[in-house]
Design an enzyme around this catalytic site. Structure first.
Site, PDB file in Angstrom:
ATOM      1  N   GLU A  60     -38.985  36.243 -27.623  1.00 57.79           N
ATOM      2  CA  GLU A  60     -39.307  37.593 -28.087  1.00 57.79           C
ATOM      3  C   GLU A  60     -39.965  38.311 -26.919  1.00 57.79           C
ATOM      4  OE1 GLU A  60     -41.393  35.138 -28.347  1.00 57.79           O
ATOM      5  OE2 GLU A  60     -43.159  36.107 -27.474  1.00 57.79           O
ATOM      6  N   SER A 113     -53.629  40.314 -14.430  1.00 61.24           N
ATOM      7  CA  SER A 113     -52.527  39.581 -15.075  1.00 61.24           C
ATOM      8  C   SER A 113     -51.147  40.073 -14.658  1.00 61.24           C
ATOM      9  CB  SER A 113     -52.677  39.665 -16.592  1.00 61.24           C
ATOM     10  OG  SER A 113     -52.800  41.018 -16.991  1.00 61.24           O
ATOM     11  N   LYS A 121     -46.808  35.641 -16.838  1.00 65.06           N
ATOM     12  CA  LYS A 121     -45.932  35.128 -17.899  1.00 65.06           C
ATOM     13  C   LYS A 121     -45.031  33.982 -17.431  1.00 65.06           C
ATOM     14  CE  LYS A 121     -46.935  37.811 -21.471  1.00 65.06           C
ATOM     15  NZ  LYS A 121     -47.562  37.211 -22.683  1.00 65.06           N
TER      16      LYS A 121
END
Lengths: 393, 266
Positions: free
Chosen positions: A111, A377, A89
């Site tokens: 968010e 990930s 991220k």
């Protein structure tokens, strides 16, 4: 076949910018400037340096011996779990905050569902000394306490979204409302390849460093930049977009997206959008969407909060429709078992999102020479509670 | 088809009345599923000039908490697009003021855009407000069909809308323009500040070909009368939903609320 975005902001039938007029100036400003800013030498230098010295890139591409032996293929793990803050991220939040600075914005909103994107945003805001507000569903705040506290330690204000079902979808609604009410001084860092154009393209470009590195690393390790398969989990689809990006026009590379089947596709408790969704409009783009006959968005379910989203990014909808990406899915149980499997075969406890990607190894058939890259990930630290509650290890 | 060759009711209203126009918004199927018809009738009796009925959606990003909550309750009550169109037919038996349906794109898209346009006109709808339908999308895909059906599409503009874009929207609009009073979601503010007044003046000075109504944050007689001094009138939504939420006697409360709003003008 053309897989890239067109000048109107569409990927085939999907994409666009379906936003209220109040957001038009913000979106238009971003749309008209993002490519120029991202192309500036100064921007690229700063972005690349932060990725190297702060995030810890390039992340390793690790040849997984024992997993390879078990599945009779050459399996590599792309270690995004080793990024600072524990997931891919942060590639995107670094990029967007540098962009926000160049747009003259002073405040950041975001968010978050599981809290990974929220933490990655809070982190870069601390790094850049910018005010940050993260919207998070009240239910998710209760489920993901440690990430809430991480954001608070980093100096971010976490605001509970109390509308709707109080999860990621509602947090996104609240962040958009905040932006409508504060359009001039605030930049909204969307965490996935969703939202109005240019977000899906911008986020995919920031994440594309993943596939860029995979190509270089495979060239070194295998003498060939092209794998036979790239496998990644898809919620909104940001890690998959990054892992697929530089392979999408190389049709001989098979791209596999893995969605969360939850308790099972037909159980009513699932998040497998390509199986259960129809074209619709949510959060500013036309995409595949889980919804009722009457067009009300359905609340999805997955054991993994990061895959618990009722849509997928418009690019993925297009890649699905054209057949360029094959979509598979894994249930809660299959994912949890795969998480344990990866932990025991390679000593890597993955995030439960990632575990979904690992779970499809069992469902595929490989030739012994096939080079398979799984995008790891995120790491499983945030999911320890869920592993413990599941208990079967 | 009685709608053919009959002037669109929105056009007729603005031809006959140039100021102090009061348009009231409420959510279909709220507070209970079948209140829609009765509320519309009472609004006309109370002297409202135009009625906007909201199609509830699960993810209304342009709306504040009051309308969000009413939408959620309406969906829980079982409200659907199909039922709303039946209710509008029922309303049209006694109500002659213009009716606008306001809703997000997705439920309309699932119903089928063209099918929705023609069924809405057949039910007696005069215009639509679809806040998340992009202007460009309307022009390239839907304008022709809506014009053919004499169905008006009402666009929003806000204080951050550029002059160029206001002019383009004005050119493409028929009926009126919905001027959002501030950069905000619905129901956010209670009075106008200097910036808002300056923005209304800017709009007035533009001499647009369409009249504009001011909406978002019109909650009492003061804001309604201020809006009427700056535009052709105003749209009241959240404040009215609040009245409905708390109401023990809907007819009486509607009458009192509308009377109070109107008491600031004339």
């Amino acid at each position: 076949m053309i897989y890239t975005i067109d000048e109107r902001g569409y990927y085939g039938n999907f994409g666009g910018a379906y936003i209220p007029e109040m957001l038009y100036p913000n979106i238009e400003e971003l749309r008209s400037r993002y490519l120029d800013i991202m192309g500036e030498g100064d921007f690229q230098n700063q972005f690349n340096q932060l990725l190297r010295n702060y995030v810890g890139r390039p992340t390793p591409l690790f040849y997984a011996h024992r997993l390879s032996e078990r599945y009779q293929a050459k399996i590599y793990l792309k270690r995004e779990d080793l990024c600072h803050t524990g997931a891919h991220k942060i590639n995107n939040t670094i990029g967007q905050i540098l962009l926000a600075k160049r747009l003259g914005k002073q405040k950041i909103i975001a968010e978050t569902g599981a809290g990974q994107h929220g933490v990655a945003t809070a982190t870069v805001c601390a790094l850049m000394g910018m005010d940050c507000i993260v919207y998070m569903g009240q239910l998710d705040m209760e489920r993901q306490r440690p990430n809430v506290e991480r954001m608070r330690i980093l100096g971010t204000t976490v605001v509970p979204a109390t509308s709707g079902n109080m999860t990621l979808k509602d947090a996104t609604n609240e962040a958009m409302r905040h932006w409508i009410n504060n359009p001039t001084d605030t930049h909204y860092i969307i965490g996935s390849v969703v939202g109005p154009h240019p977000y899906p393209d911008m986020v995919a470009r920031f994440q594309s460093v993943i596939s860029e590195e995979i190509r270089n690393q495979l060239s070194e390790q295998e003498g060939n930049p092209y794998p036979d398969y790239v496998i990644a989990c898809v919620g909104g689809g940001s890690n998959a977009a990054g892992a697929f990006y530089h392979f999408v026009n190389d049709e001989h590379v098979q791209l596999i997206g893995v969605e969360a089947a939850g308790l099972g596709i037909d159980s009513g408790e699932s998040a497998a959008t390509t199986v259960l969704g129809k074209p619709g409009v949510l959060h500013g783009s036309k995409t595949l969407l889980m919804q009722t006959e009457d067009g009300q968005v359905v609340e999805p379910y997955s054991i993994s909060a990061g895959l618990d989203y009722p849509g997928i990014g418009p690019w993925h909808a297009h890649l699905f429709e054209t057949g360029r990406v094959k979509f598979l899915n894994a249930t809660d149980d299959e994912a949890m078992q795969a998480g344990i499997e990866l932990s025991r075969t390679e000593g890597i406890i993955p995030a439960i999102e990632t575990a979904h990607a690992v779970a499809v190894l069992k469902k595929m058939e490989f030739d012994p020479d096939d080079v398979v890259v799984i995008n790891v990930s995120g790491r499983g630290d945030k999911d320890l509670e869920t592993y413990i509650r599941w208990g079967k290890y | 088809m009685e709608t053919i060759n009959v002037m669109n009711r929105i056009d007729k209203l603005f031809q006959q009345k140039k100021e102090n126009i009061l348009s009231v918004f409420f959510t279909a199927g709220f507070p209970t599923l079948h209140d829609t018809v009765e509320i519309a009738k009472q609004l006309q009796s109370a002297g409202v000039d135009m009625i906007e009925i909201g199609i509830p959606f699960s993810d209304p990003i342009a709306d504040g908490p009051v309308i969000q909550q009413s939408s959620k309750q309406a969906i829980d009550n079982g409200m659907t697009v199909t039922l709303l169109l039946e209710q509008v037919k029922e309303i049209r038996k006694t109500v002659s003021v213009p009716i606008i349906l306001m809703g997000y794109l997705n439920p309309v898209m699932q119903y089928g855009m063209d099918r929705f346009f023609s069924d809405a006109v057949a039910a007696g709808v005069d215009g639509l407000i679809l806040p998340d339908m992009p202007f460009e999308e309307f022009e390239s895909h839907y304008k022709q069909e809506m014009d053919r059906l004499d169905l008006r599409n009402i666009f929003l503009i806000s204080p951050t809308t550029s002059d160029d874009r206001i002019e383009r929207i004005d050119q493409a609009s028929r009926g009126f323009i919905y001027a959002v009073s501030s950069s905000s979601t619905t129901g956010s503010k209670n009075e106008f500040d200097e910036n808002q007044i300056r923005y209304f003046k800017r709009l007035k000075d533009k001499q647009l070909k369409n009249p504009f109504l001011i909406g978002f944050g019109i909650s009492n007689k003061e804001t309604f009368s201020a809006a009427c001094q700056n535009g052709a009138g105003a749209i009241v939504g959240s404040a009215f939903i609040k009245v409905l939420s708390a109401s023990k006697s809907i007819p009486n409360d509607i009458l009192t609320f509308i009377k109070t709003l109107n008491s600031g003008i004339k």
